[in-house]
Each structure stands twice: as C-alpha cells, then as structure tokens.
Design an enzyme around this catalytic site. Structure first.
Site, PDB file in Angstrom:
ATOM      1  N   PHE A 169      38.848  44.640  23.763  1.00  0.00           N
ATOM      2  CA  PHE A 169      38.126  43.602  24.330  1.00  0.00           C
ATOM      3  C   PHE A 169      36.793  42.875  23.413  1.00  0.00           C
ATOM      4  O   PHE A 169      36.353  41.890  23.682  1.00  0.00           O
ATOM      5  CB  PHE A 169      37.286  44.118  25.680  1.00  0.00           C
ATOM      6  CG  PHE A 169      38.193  44.760  26.551  1.00  0.00           C
ATOM      7  CD1 PHE A 169      39.693  44.064  26.516  1.00  0.00           C
ATOM      8  CD2 PHE A 169      37.999  45.718  27.195  1.00  0.00           C
ATOM      9  CE1 PHE A 169      40.301  44.998  27.412  1.00  0.00           C
ATOM     10  CE2 PHE A 169      38.699  46.651  28.134  1.00  0.00           C
ATOM     11  CZ  PHE A 169      39.996  45.908  28.152  1.00  0.00           C
TER      12      PHE A 169
ATOM     13  N   TRP B  24      36.622  37.775  30.447  1.00  0.00           N
ATOM     14  CA  TRP B  24      35.973  38.236  29.404  1.00  0.00           C
ATOM     15  C   TRP B  24      36.863  39.780  28.857  1.00  0.00           C
ATOM     16  O   TRP B  24      36.961  39.855  27.332  1.00  0.00           O
ATOM     17  CB  TRP B  24      34.620  38.872  29.713  1.00  0.00           C
ATOM     18  CG  TRP B  24      33.849  39.496  28.472  1.00  0.00           C
ATOM     19  CD1 TRP B  24      33.000  39.024  27.709  1.00  0.00           C
ATOM     20  CD2 TRP B  24      33.843  40.999  28.450  1.00  0.00           C
ATOM     21  NE1 TRP B  24      32.616  39.825  26.933  1.00  0.00           N
ATOM     22  CE2 TRP B  24      33.030  40.943  27.144  1.00  0.00           C
ATOM     23  CE3 TRP B  24      34.277  42.170  28.783  1.00  0.00           C
ATOM     24  CZ2 TRP B  24      32.606  42.168  26.630  1.00  0.00           C
ATOM     25  CZ3 TRP B  24      34.096  43.367  28.194  1.00  0.00           C
ATOM     26  CH2 TRP B  24      33.260  43.313  27.142  1.00  0.00           C
ATOM     27  N   HIS B  25      37.410  40.243  29.780  1.00  0.00           N
ATOM     28  CA  HIS B  25      38.005  41.590  29.160  1.00  0.00           C
ATOM     29  C   HIS B  25      39.309  41.361  28.667  1.00  0.00           C
ATOM     30  O   HIS B  25      39.778  42.105  27.621  1.00  0.00           O
ATOM     31  CB  HIS B  25      38.501  42.556  30.591  1.00  0.00           C
ATOM     32  CG  HIS B  25      37.203  43.192  30.952  1.00  0.00           C
ATOM     33  ND1 HIS B  25      36.425  42.974  31.811  1.00  0.00           N
ATOM     34  CD2 HIS B  25      36.877  44.502  30.451  1.00  0.00           C
ATOM     35  CE1 HIS B  25      35.517  43.771  32.183  1.00  0.00           C
ATOM     36  NE2 HIS B  25      35.704  44.726  31.303  1.00  0.00           N
ATOM     37  N   GLY B  26      39.938  40.112  28.598  1.00  0.00           N
ATOM     38  CA  GLY B  26      41.309  39.892  27.993  1.00  0.00           C
ATOM     39  C   GLY B  26      41.857  38.712  28.562  1.00  0.00           C
ATOM     40  O   GLY B  26      41.743  38.205  29.370  1.00  0.00           O
TER      41      GLY B  26
ATOM     42  N   SER C 110      34.188  37.549  34.369  1.00  0.00           N
ATOM     43  CA  SER C 110      34.130  39.073  33.941  1.00  0.00           C
ATOM     44  C   SER C 110      35.477  39.635  33.406  1.00  0.00           C
ATOM     45  O   SER C 110      35.658  40.333  32.637  1.00  0.00           O
ATOM     46  CB  SER C 110      33.395  39.925  35.009  1.00  0.00           C
ATOM     47  OG  SER C 110      33.471  41.167  34.700  1.00  0.00           O
TER      48      SER C 110
END
Lengths: 297, 479
Positions: free
Chosen positions: B479, B326-328, B323
């Site tokens: 994102f 996933w943001h960066g 997770s």
C-alpha cells in the site's frame, strides 16, 4: 560564570547519558550472549549432534556411505528417487544389481554426486548405470522444503563443491539460512528453514538443474566406461490422462531425446488403489506387485 | 530492507552506535545520519525510487517555505494546490494509472463499445502512500497556520524519510515528528528498554502469528471451492489475525526502533479486536491513517457539523471509500470501505458512535456478557470486510462468502496447521486482553525479573528461529 555552569551541567548530563548508554548496551549484550549460550547449549545437547540415523533423510546418508564402498560384484548400478528405492531398495540390492536409489529431494545433483562417488571408487572396464526417475522428480530445482535436510546437509560440503555449477550454487544460496549448515551442530540436527514451495503433483516439468545434471551423469558414465540409461518406474493411472506436452517440448528444446526415447512408452500404469499416496505403492503390496526384478535388469 | 531480515539488526546496530557515540554532539550530523540511513534502508529494496522521495521532499520543502512567506491567500492556495497536484499526481500515476485505464475500458465495453486498452507496467514504489500523506500533512498544516516551516532541509528530509516508519507508517504529522528533529536528543534508558521490548513484541506478532497464518490463509482462499464452510470461516478469522499481526507488528517495530533513537512516534493500534462497535474499532485500528483522513478530509468536508443528514451521510461514505481506495487500486478495497461505512452509519445517525471511548471492562478481569457479545459481533462484521480485503476480485470475495454461508459442515477441517495457528492466536488474545490498558503486550515490569527474562528469551529464540527459517514481506508494503 554562567557559561561555566552551563558547560558543567551539560558535561554532567552527557556523562549520565553515557552511563545510561553503556548500561543499556552492556545489559543488551549480556542478554544476547546469554541467549546465544542457552541456544547453543540447547542445540548441542538436545537438538544437534544426532547420529546420521537419527536425522531427517537418514536414508541419504546410508546411500552416501554405500556409494563410497568398493563393490567388485556390482554390474548394474541403480540411482534414482524414492520410487526407484521402493522397487530396488538400497538396503537389499547389494550384489550384481547395486542400488544407490534414495530420494527425489536430493535432486539430479545429488544423484550425480552418488554416481561420481561410486565410479571413482570402483573403476571398471564396463558398468551399466540405470537412473530410475519418476516424471515429477524432474521438476526439482533445489527450491523445496526438503532441500535443506536432504541435499544441503549431506551434500553442501567441501568434497562436493567442485561438482556444482553456478546455477546450483545460486539455488543453494536462495535457501534462507543455508550458511548455518557450516555449523556442525545445525548440520547434525533436525532443524531446517521453511521454504515455500509448490508441490502440485500434476506439475510435470524439467528443471534447468535436472537438464544440466542429467547430461552431466551421462558424460560421467562415458568417462568411466559405463553405459547410462534412464527408465521410468510405475505411475498411478490417475495421471495417465495428463497432458505431458510441455514436458516433451522441453525434452526437444534441450535435445534430450536420446534419454527419453522409450521413457514414456515404458511407464507402467497401475491402478490408483495400489498407492498409499499419489506416488508410492502401499508397503504391503510391494513384493507381491513388483516381484524381484521388476524392470528385468 | 525488511525488519524481519538478518540485515536489519546489523544495519540498526551500526546506525545506533554512530547515532549515539559519534554524532551525538551535533544535531545536524545526527539528522544527516538519519537521512543517509533511511535512504540506504529504502534503497535496499530499489534505489531507483529514491528519486521520488527526494522529489517529493524538495517540492514540499520549497512549497512550505513559499506558503509561509506569502501574505496573499490566493497565492497560498495556489501553492497548496501545486503541492497536492505533485504529491497526488505521483501517487496517482504509480498506484492508480492502470486501474483507471482498465475501469474506463470496462465501462465502455459494458455499454457495447469496444476500445483498445493499453496499460503500462508500473512498479508500485514501496511505502509511497505513507510518505506522500506525511508530506501532504506538512504543507496543509503550514497553509492552515498550524505549523511553521522548517528552514533546515536536512531536518525536513529526516522527517519525510525517517526509516522506521518510512514504508508502512505510522503516518506521522509534522506537528509531532518535525519538532523532535529540532531538539537535541538524549539517550533515555527507560525509553530505549521499552523500545526494545516493543520490537520483540512486534516481531513476535509478525513472525509467530501473521507468518504462521499466512500459508493457511493462502491455501484456504485459493481452494475455497473445495473446502467446507467451517474451514472458510476459519480462513476469514485467520486472515483477520494475519493482517493484525502483520501490520500492528510492523508498527510496534517501527515505534520501538524510534524509541531506541530517542524519537516518539504516535500509537497506530490500540487492541482493535476488543472493540465493542465499529466506531470504536476505527478509533483503534490504523489510528494514524484514520486520524489523517479525519483531519484533512472529513473535517474540511464539514464533518458531522453539517446541517443536513444527507451531507453527514455523504461525508462518512467519502471518508471510508477514500480510505479503501488508499489501500489499493482494486474494487475489493472500495467495497471494503463501503461495507465499513454501512456498518458505521447506523450508530452515527443515532449519535451513538462515540459511546465507547474507554477501555473495555475497565477495572475488571473479564468483560460482561453484553460486552463479550458486542466484541464478538464487531469482530464477525470486521471478518466479513476482511474477505473483500483479501480476495483477488469482487467475484472471488462473493463466491467465498456464498460458500462460507452454505449449509455448515461444522467439524470438517482439512489437514492444515489449524491447531497451531489457533494456539498462538489464543495466546495473543490472552496477553492482549491482560495488557489492554498498556502501550503494548510486553509492558511487564510488574512481573519478577526471572520470569520476565524467560519470556524475552523464549520470544527472541522464536523470532531468531523464524527469521533464519525465511521471511515474508509485510502486507502493508504493497500500500
């Protein structure tokens, strides 16, 4: 029969839906219209339609009016930023030395407008034009928080449009909501959009607009038989150790050596205790420190 | 195109009128309008990246059909892997390519070797993580037999690129959104009215909270070495509200705009800062992403039903780390994920992570003292994770934390717009507390009409003022 019933139902539901849609749109339109009326009313009576003296940057309007006056006694015309205005206040110097100094926020383009106003109204055989400009004022590229109040409101008008290059117009269009200035209520209000700008006092650079209009000011003077000179005002000695290398490189790059030949060596460095901020002299010390004719004009 | 730009209301008004007045009688044309409008909406940012959406759409549309048509499990599996490879491949290249190259080079340098690094200037397409996950959920659901594929490509395109939620979610599931494109939509007056209110509420959160906090937060995070610890603490708190106002505001506008078109999207935020523990926070924050990871990653890994504690621990760590990732492509996001996992694990091990499934202080005006301290504790823990989320690098975050916990200078505040931010945040908290059982902050039918309209006027006026005053991008666009 069944087909007919279905069609009838669908027709009824469609017409109900249309009714709902129209009700929604009419209510929403009513909301927006009422909001527009309330906002216009609010702006008209409480925010807008102020006098020029009540506006942010009222000094600029005073300078514009002054730049359009016929002044036969004027021999030395001063334009410049707020430091220039501290040394030669445009409310006091109305004689041989005629001050049109105002603020850096009007940028070099604004200085050009003021100068052009004056030279067109006062055609002479000879005049001396002096630009008093602090080093940091040269970075103004019309992307400041103050641009809307100090430049767009007073100078984004039909009478000045012919003075603007594509570069200037492009910068103006980058200011969010710049077009709202066409409404007189907004123009005469204190409202302005917020522009994120970096105001690092140690950032000394020459903006493209400053380069373009510094040369334009010189050419304008040439056209009206006036001499043009750039002088440096005082600066706080906390900047004296700064590296002006990149600024000087830009001077060479843009071939501006003629204007800056004596600029750096003539900067008057004063102790930082005399300053109310990083640029301006404390008010009570101005007359004591600067005297009547600080630059011997 | 930004929701908080001047173009969006004009664009939306045109789409709305065409949608309900011109194409209302033809479902296919209505869907086609959504597709065209969505491509215009996305292309406004950069039309060249439309190719990626179209590629992803065509790929998953065809694979979805092929998976459902074959009876062989092995072939189904292969087709699913193709879908995963294409979607994650595109995402990996555009989002993580340089990160992996840099990390690889750093790893070798750490071991004393020196290798020449080469990175390429990859532009991250807006919303790529959102629509990739959306299309992936489609093929996975078909593979699992939970969903029948659509044969109508326009319908599928509308599902993938539906403009209100295309660039920053909510990440919709095909099981919820796709059937809505297959049904004749009728204009629902009450739903549209509620949608409009939700848009006003969302824009208020974005423009009056997030955009107000943004410059203060930037200033504090960029000058943390010279500021007192009390200010750094405020910086973390303000960022917590900035990101909440920004992201939940976007979700509200997306959900509200969809309601105006007769489409219901899932809830993405449920008053997360009133959570009593981390488990509850994650059930209320970015719900569409956390449920996506739960359904497509955590449960396939065995979830909490695995026998050994090690596997349980591993699954929780994986879901939080992924997770974060996933943001960066930055270690700060990974540490953000690890921290959240570490907060969550104790209650998970003690099987107390699902203690708080109800609303806090239900049927009461105020929380109990215990609940109040639980909320404050959870918020403080989350604020620490936000420092990693906001910082430029792990070093920056650690330095910030070190300065923040240095001997307190409690009442030393620089001349920032702290009072203004504090004022608006307090108003937000009061409204959200009162409305914590409702869908959003402006479900206010119970209030007399005159006061209601006054609230709408005030908020709309502030929104217009803020929009005219210049706009900032939404944080989650990156994102």
């Amino acid at each position: 029969m069944r087909f007919w019933v279905e069609t009838k139902n669908s027709f009824t539901s469609n017409s109900n839906m249309m009714k709902d849609l129209l009700r929604f749109i009419s209510r929403f339109s009513f909301f927006i219209l009422t909001l527009c009326c309330v906002v216009s009313f609010y702006f008209y009576f409480f925010v807008g339609n102020l006098s020029e003296e009540e506006l942010i940057g009222s000094g600029v309007y005073h300078t514009i009016r002054k730049s359009k006056k016929i002044e036969p006694k004027a021999e030395v015309i001063l334009i410049g930023d707020s430091i220039g205005n501290q040394i030669y206040n445009n409310k006091d110097y109305n004689d041989r030395i005629y001050s049109l100094c105002s603020n850096q926020a009007i940028s070099m383009v604004g200085q050009y407008n003021l100068l052009k106003n004056f030279l067109e109204t006062n055609k002479r055989d000879s005049l001396e034009v002096v630009l008093i400009y602090r080093l940091s004022s040269f970075r103004n590229d019309l992307r400041q928080n103050l641009t809307f109040n100090y430049f767009i409101k007073p100078f984004y008008k039909r009478e000045y449009l012919e003075n603007y290059s594509q570069n200037v117009l492009r910068q103006i269009k980058k200011i969010p909501g710049y077009w709202l200035v066409h409404s007189n209520t907004v123009r005469m209000s204190r409202w302005s959009p917020s522009v994120q700008s970096i105001n690092n006092p140690n950032n000394f650079r020459l903006s493209d607009i400053s380069v373009e209009y510094l040369i334009a000011c010189d050419k304008l003077c040439e056209k009206y038989n006036a001499s043009f000179k750039l002088v440096a005002p005082f600066m706080s000695n906390e900047f004296s150790m700064n590296d002006f290398g990149s600024f000087q490189e830009s001077i060479v790059k843009h071939n501006l050596q003629t204007y800056f030949s004596k600029y750096f060596q003539n900067i008057v460095w004063l102790d930082k205790k005399y300053f109310s901020d990083k640029s301006h002299i404390k008010k009570d010390l101005i007359s004591e420190l600067l005297g009547k004719n600080f630059l011997n004009l | 195109m930004l929701f908080n730009s001047l173009e969006f209301p004009i664009f939306f008004a045109v789409v709305f009128l065409l949608y309900w007045f011109v194409f209302q009688h033809n479902l296919k044309l209505q869907n086609l309008l959504i597709v065209v409008a969505s491509y215009v909406f996305y292309g406004w940012w950069d039309w060249r990246f439309l190719g990626l959406i179209i590629l992803s759409t065509i790929c998953d549309y065809s694979l979805g059909l092929m998976i459902s048509q074959t009876n062989y499990l092995r072939r189904k599996k292969t087709l699913l892997y193709v879908s995963l490879f294409v979607n994650l491949g595109i995402l990996g290249f555009f989002k993580y390519f340089n990160f992996f190259i840099d990390s690889f080079v750093n790893l070798f340098s750490f071991g004393g070797y020196s290798i020449e690094s080469w990175t390429i200037n990859v532009i991250l397409p807006v919303g790529i993580s959102f629509y990739t996950f959306q299309t992936l959920s489609y093929t996975i659901d078909i593979y699992r037999g939970k969903l029948k594929p659509t044969k109508d490509i326009i319908q599928f395109m509308a599902y993938v690129c539906f403009f209100p939620q295309l660039v920053a979610g909510p990440i919709e599931r095909a099981t919820n959104l796709l059937p809505q494109f297959n049904q004749k939509r009728t204009f629902d007056y009450l739903l549209a009215k509620d949608g409009l209110r939700q848009i006003i509420w969302g824009l208020s959160k974005k423009l009056l909270i997030a955009d107000l906090c943004a410059p203060v937060v930037d200033l504090i995070f960029n000058n943390y070495e010279n500021l007192p610890s009390s200010t750094l603490f405020l910086g973390a708190v303000f960022f917590a509200f900035q990101i909440y106002g920004d992201f939940s505001g976007y979700s509200d506008v997306a959900i509200g705009s969809s309601k105006l078109l007769g489409i219901r999207l899932m809830k993405n935020f449920d008053y997360p800062y009133f959570s009593r523990d981390i488990g509850e926070f994650w059930r209320r924050w970015h719900i569409s992403l956390s449920t996506w990871f739960r359904d497509y990653l955590y449960i396939p890994l065995g979830g909490s039903r695995v026998h050994s504690n090690y596997l349980k621990f591993r699954n929780v760590m994986i879901i939080f780390i992924v997770s974060g990732f996933w943001h960066g492509a930055n270690w700060t996001f990974i540490i953000w994920g690890v921290l959240n996992a570490l907060y969550f694990l104790p209650s998970f091990v003690m099987k107390r992570n699902r203690r708080y499934l109800n609303t806090v202080a239900e049927n009461n005006w105020l929380p109990s003292l215990k609940e109040f301290f639980q909320i404050i504790k959870t918020f403080c823990l989350i604020c620490i994770t936000w420092i990693f989320f906001r910082a430029e690098s792990v070093g920056h975050a650690l330095e910030y934390l070190k300065e923040m916990f240095s001997p307190l200078a409690l009442f030393e505040f620089p001349n920032l717009r702290i009072l203004e931010c504090g004022f608006y945040i307090t108003i937000l908290l009061i409204i959200e507390w009162i409305q914590r059982n409702k869908d959003h902050g402006l479900v206010i039918e119970a209030i007399p009409l005159l006061i209601r309209w006054l609230i709408y006027f005030l908020l709309t006026y502030q929104i217009i003022n803020a929009v005219l005053g210049g706009n900032q991008e939404f944080i989650y666009f990156q994102f």
